[in-house]
Design an enzyme around this catalytic site. Structure first.
Site: not given
Ligand code: PNS
Length: 169
Positions: A42, A130, A18, A92
């Protein structure tokens, strides 16, 4: 006009991968907002949102144009609320692609004006996540070099706290 990007994620916990992406993103934008997702479903989160935000603030204090925040609800709404023009995500390996592609296109569907920018971390971090860091720490492996030293200490402390005390069954 100030160009602001948002780097969203769970950051449970922040890894050196990150940090690599933050460094790259910060060099491309006037301001990079690292935003921790609040309404995570989660169940298995190790660290509270407060703890994750505090770890991020600690390790990112060296950057003048990076700030740490949290968000709830739709990511694109949050990006708009901070005046952002882009979402930064780390890519990645091919295995990340499908999920990231779906999210990027859904976010574009929801908001045409916000672009998603994928940045690739240094090769050394392409296997790092993570989830794996938590698993290695849980099983007693070393996470040195995978996370910042402060985060390593917190992980070790968290694993110790979750071990059954001697005499307890
Ligand atoms: O690190 P992660 O868990 O892969 O991050 C995921 C994240 C936070 C980017 C994703 O879950 C997110 O954007 N959540 C917000 C909800 C949202 O906007 N959903 C609709 C578009 S996909």
């Amino acid at each position: 006009m100030k160009r602001i990007a948002v780097y969203p994620g769970s950051f449970d916990p922040v890894t050196n991968g990150h940090l690599d992406i933050v460094g790259r993103g910060a060099s491309l934008f006037d301001e990079l907002v690292v935003a921790v997702l609040q309404n995570t479903d989660k169940q298995a989160a190790w660290f509270s949102v407060d703890e994750r935000q505090s770890m991020l603030k600690d390790v990112l204090s060296i950057y003048k144009n990076v700030r740490v925040d949290r968000f709830d609800g739709l990511l694109v709404d949050y990006v708009r609320s901070v005046g952002g023009c882009a979402i930064v995500r780390g890519l990645r390996a091919v295995s990340d692609f499908e999920y990231e592609f779906q999210m990027a296109l859904m976010n574009r569907h929801l908001c045409e004006d916000v672009e998603t920018l994928f940045l690739m971390p240094a090769e050394a971090y392409t296997y790092l996540s993570s989830r794996l860091v938590r698993e290695v720490a849980q099983l007693g492996g070393s996470v040195s070099g995978l996370v910042p030293p402060q985060v390593e200490e917190l992980l070790v402390e968290r694993v110790g706290r979750n071990q059954p005390r001697k005499g307890n069954r």
